[in-house]
Enzyme design. Structure first.
Site, mmCIF file in Angstrom:
data_model
loop_
_atom_site.group_PDB
_atom_site.id
_atom_site.type_symbol
_atom_site.label_atom_id
_atom_site.label_comp_id
_atom_site.label_asym_id
_atom_site.label_seq_id
_atom_site.Cartn_x
_atom_site.Cartn_y
_atom_site.Cartn_z
ATOM 1 N N ARG A 41 27.690 69.111 -81.412
ATOM 2 C CA ARG A 41 26.831 69.642 -80.366
ATOM 3 C C ARG A 41 25.292 69.420 -80.423
ATOM 4 O O ARG A 41 24.762 69.151 -80.272
ATOM 5 C CB ARG A 41 26.619 70.302 -79.307
ATOM 6 C CG ARG A 41 28.530 70.362 -78.236
ATOM 7 C CD ARG A 41 28.310 71.585 -76.906
ATOM 8 N NE ARG A 41 28.975 71.928 -76.799
ATOM 9 C CZ ARG A 41 30.398 70.963 -75.608
ATOM 10 N NH1 ARG A 41 29.696 70.085 -75.516
ATOM 11 N NH2 ARG A 41 31.081 71.816 -75.169
ATOM 12 N N PHE A 58 35.962 58.350 -79.727
ATOM 13 C CA PHE A 58 35.771 59.925 -79.511
ATOM 14 C C PHE A 58 34.684 59.798 -80.849
ATOM 15 O O PHE A 58 33.921 59.697 -81.708
ATOM 16 C CB PHE A 58 37.075 60.533 -80.470
ATOM 17 C CG PHE A 58 37.388 62.070 -79.886
ATOM 18 C CD1 PHE A 58 37.692 62.515 -79.152
ATOM 19 C CD2 PHE A 58 35.289 63.136 -80.149
ATOM 20 C CE1 PHE A 58 37.717 63.891 -78.503
ATOM 21 C CE2 PHE A 58 35.973 63.938 -79.935
ATOM 22 C CZ PHE A 58 37.042 64.461 -78.833
ATOM 23 N N VAL A 59 33.446 60.169 -79.756
ATOM 24 C CA VAL A 59 32.198 60.543 -80.266
ATOM 25 C C VAL A 59 31.530 62.254 -79.855
ATOM 26 O O VAL A 59 31.596 62.199 -79.346
ATOM 27 C CB VAL A 59 31.017 59.386 -79.555
ATOM 28 C CG1 VAL A 59 31.006 58.410 -80.240
ATOM 29 C CG2 VAL A 59 31.041 59.365 -78.223
ATOM 30 N N LYS A 65 31.736 54.682 -71.776
ATOM 31 C CA LYS A 65 32.229 53.899 -71.944
ATOM 32 C C LYS A 65 33.539 53.119 -71.202
ATOM 33 O O LYS A 65 34.325 53.315 -70.538
ATOM 34 C CB LYS A 65 33.853 55.072 -72.587
ATOM 35 C CG LYS A 65 33.500 55.453 -74.051
ATOM 36 C CD LYS A 65 34.486 56.350 -74.326
ATOM 37 C CE LYS A 65 34.579 57.088 -75.467
ATOM 38 N NZ LYS A 65 35.916 57.756 -75.779
ATOM 39 N N GLU A 113 24.028 62.721 -66.961
ATOM 40 C CA GLU A 113 25.381 63.159 -68.097
ATOM 41 C C GLU A 113 25.303 62.503 -69.521
ATOM 42 O O GLU A 113 24.678 61.383 -69.748
ATOM 43 C CB GLU A 113 26.550 62.351 -67.371
ATOM 44 C CG GLU A 113 27.469 63.033 -66.600
ATOM 45 C CD GLU A 113 28.411 63.640 -67.141
ATOM 46 O OE1 GLU A 113 28.121 64.457 -68.817
ATOM 47 O OE2 GLU A 113 29.552 64.386 -66.817
ATOM 48 N N ASP A 114 26.212 63.053 -70.498
ATOM 49 C CA ASP A 114 26.073 62.732 -71.647
ATOM 50 C C ASP A 114 27.214 61.326 -71.816
ATOM 51 O O ASP A 114 26.511 60.671 -72.276
ATOM 52 C CB ASP A 114 26.796 63.478 -72.788
ATOM 53 C CG ASP A 114 28.190 63.659 -72.479
ATOM 54 O OD1 ASP A 114 28.693 64.096 -71.175
ATOM 55 O OD2 ASP A 114 28.530 64.943 -73.535
ATOM 56 N N ASP A 169 33.181 58.348 -68.849
ATOM 57 C CA ASP A 169 34.186 57.774 -69.345
ATOM 58 C C ASP A 169 35.374 56.814 -68.267
ATOM 59 O O ASP A 169 34.776 56.259 -67.920
ATOM 60 C CB ASP A 169 34.871 58.865 -70.224
ATOM 61 C CG ASP A 169 35.914 59.500 -71.023
ATOM 62 O OD1 ASP A 169 36.936 57.719 -70.105
ATOM 63 O OD2 ASP A 169 35.911 59.925 -72.000
ATOM 64 N N LYS A 213 28.460 70.810 -70.765
ATOM 65 C CA LYS A 213 27.427 71.429 -71.738
ATOM 66 C C LYS A 213 26.799 70.045 -72.605
ATOM 67 O O LYS A 213 25.717 71.036 -72.738
ATOM 68 C CB LYS A 213 28.173 72.328 -72.725
ATOM 69 C CG LYS A 213 28.531 73.216 -72.328
ATOM 70 C CD LYS A 213 29.562 74.626 -72.924
ATOM 71 C CE LYS A 213 29.653 74.919 -72.683
ATOM 72 N NZ LYS A 213 30.731 75.740 -74.267
ATOM 73 N N GLY A 214 27.996 69.376 -72.342
ATOM 74 C CA GLY A 214 27.322 67.931 -73.018
ATOM 75 C C GLY A 214 25.875 67.003 -72.696
ATOM 76 O O GLY A 214 24.946 66.841 -73.470
ATOM 77 N N ASP A 243 30.916 67.213 -77.531
ATOM 78 C CA ASP A 243 32.007 69.047 -78.357
ATOM 79 C C ASP A 243 32.892 67.565 -79.225
ATOM 80 O O ASP A 243 33.204 66.639 -78.082
ATOM 81 C CB ASP A 243 31.679 69.619 -78.227
ATOM 82 C CG ASP A 243 32.503 69.256 -76.999
ATOM 83 O OD1 ASP A 243 32.769 68.797 -76.221
ATOM 84 O OD2 ASP A 243 33.916 70.376 -76.828
HETATM 85 C C1 PRP Z 1 32.748 65.050 -70.602
HETATM 86 C C2 PRP Z 1 31.112 64.525 -70.872
HETATM 87 C C3 PRP Z 1 31.226 64.286 -68.871
HETATM 88 C C4 PRP Z 1 33.107 63.835 -68.706
HETATM 89 C C5 PRP Z 1 33.197 62.113 -68.933
HETATM 90 O O1 PRP Z 1 32.599 66.304 -70.716
HETATM 91 O O2 PRP Z 1 29.988 65.111 -70.452
HETATM 92 O O3 PRP Z 1 31.186 65.050 -67.785
HETATM 93 O O4 PRP Z 1 33.076 64.509 -69.675
HETATM 94 O O5 PRP Z 1 34.502 62.214 -68.276
HETATM 95 P P1 PRP Z 1 35.489 61.610 -67.109
HETATM 96 O O6 PRP Z 1 34.333 60.050 -66.623
HETATM 97 O O7 PRP Z 1 36.430 60.907 -68.468
HETATM 98 O O8 PRP Z 1 35.500 62.215 -66.271
HETATM 99 P P2 PRP Z 1 33.844 67.382 -71.377
HETATM 100 O O9 PRP Z 1 35.168 68.100 -70.298
HETATM 101 O O10 PRP Z 1 33.891 66.825 -72.785
HETATM 102 O O11 PRP Z 1 32.310 69.315 -71.021
HETATM 103 P P3 PRP Z 1 31.418 69.108 -71.859
HETATM 104 O O12 PRP Z 1 29.937 68.648 -70.917
HETATM 105 O O13 PRP Z 1 31.359 70.562 -71.774
HETATM 106 O O14 PRP Z 1 31.258 69.175 -73.496
#
Ligand code: PRP
Length: 175
Positions: free
Chosen positions: A162, A149-150, A128, A96-97, A100, A40-41, A156
């Site tokens: 969010r 942790f943002v 990141k 993507e938000d 990581d 959802k991010g 979220d």
């Molecule tokens: C977060 C973000 C990416 C993912 C990145 O999603 O939105 O989809 O993690 O991480 P990675 O590069 O280590 O794979 P999250 O699982 O927090 O779900 P959300 O978007 O619903 O908050």
């Protein structure tokens, strides 16, 4: 919000999103594009970015879940919602938000490339880079950040924050 340190204000985010939108406009001038947001991010970033790109554009969304993410990633990414249209011969921007470890994006890239789009670009508001496990890069990056942790602007902690207009760092004692 109390105890949260602001990393990027709403104004800083808007300025950067405007610059990213200009890059997208240049790269895709005269072409149709599909923005695909990762739930959802990415929803807030997609909404702001898409409204600044003055091109013929449509939206779709894709959902994933990755297990064990909170502490140590398991490396398993699972599709929870697929796109609703074939992307064959389309110009796709995956939004993507945050990028990581890169596990999610590497998985999604493979899923979307199977549709044989004519072009697939990745837009990540935050990168990141220091956390990367798989060698994937975004084509459009808002800000490169350290391993904090943002939350906010779509991101979220346990589904909260969010709706914050700014991006904040959650102190370790709150996690
Ligand atoms: C977060 C973000 C990416 C993912 C990145 O999603 O939105 O989809 O993690 O991480 P990675 O590069 O280590 O794979 P999250 O699982 O927090 O779900 P959300 O978007 O619903 O908050």
């Amino acid at each position: 919000m109390a105890d949260l340190r602001v990393l990027f204000t709403h104004e800083q985010i808007q300025r950067r999103v405007e610059e990213l939108a200009a890059e997208v406009e240049r790269d895709f001038a005269g072409r149709k594009i599909i923005f695909i947001g990762v739930l959802k991010g990415a929803t807030i970033f997609l909404a702001d970015l898409a409204r600044r790109v003055r091109l013929d554009a449509t939206f779709d969304f894709i959902g994933v879940s990755s297990y064990g993410k909170e502490k140590q990633t398991s490396g398993v990414v699972r599709l929870t919602k697929d796109v609703e249209q074939p992307l064959t011969a389309c110009n796709v921007i995956l939004v993507e938000d945050i990028l990581d470890t890169g596990l999610t994006m590497t998985y999604l890239r493979k899923v979307l490339l199977a549709h044989q789009p004519s072009c697939l670009k990745i837009a990540a508001l935050l990168d990141k880079a220091c956390r990367r496990v798989l060698p994937i890069k975004a084509d459009y990056v808002g800000f490169t950040i350290p391993d904090d942790f943002v939350v906010g602007y779509g991101m979220d902690y346990a589904e909260r924050y969010r709706n914050l207009p700014e991006i904040c760092v959650l102190p370790p004692e709150m996690i």
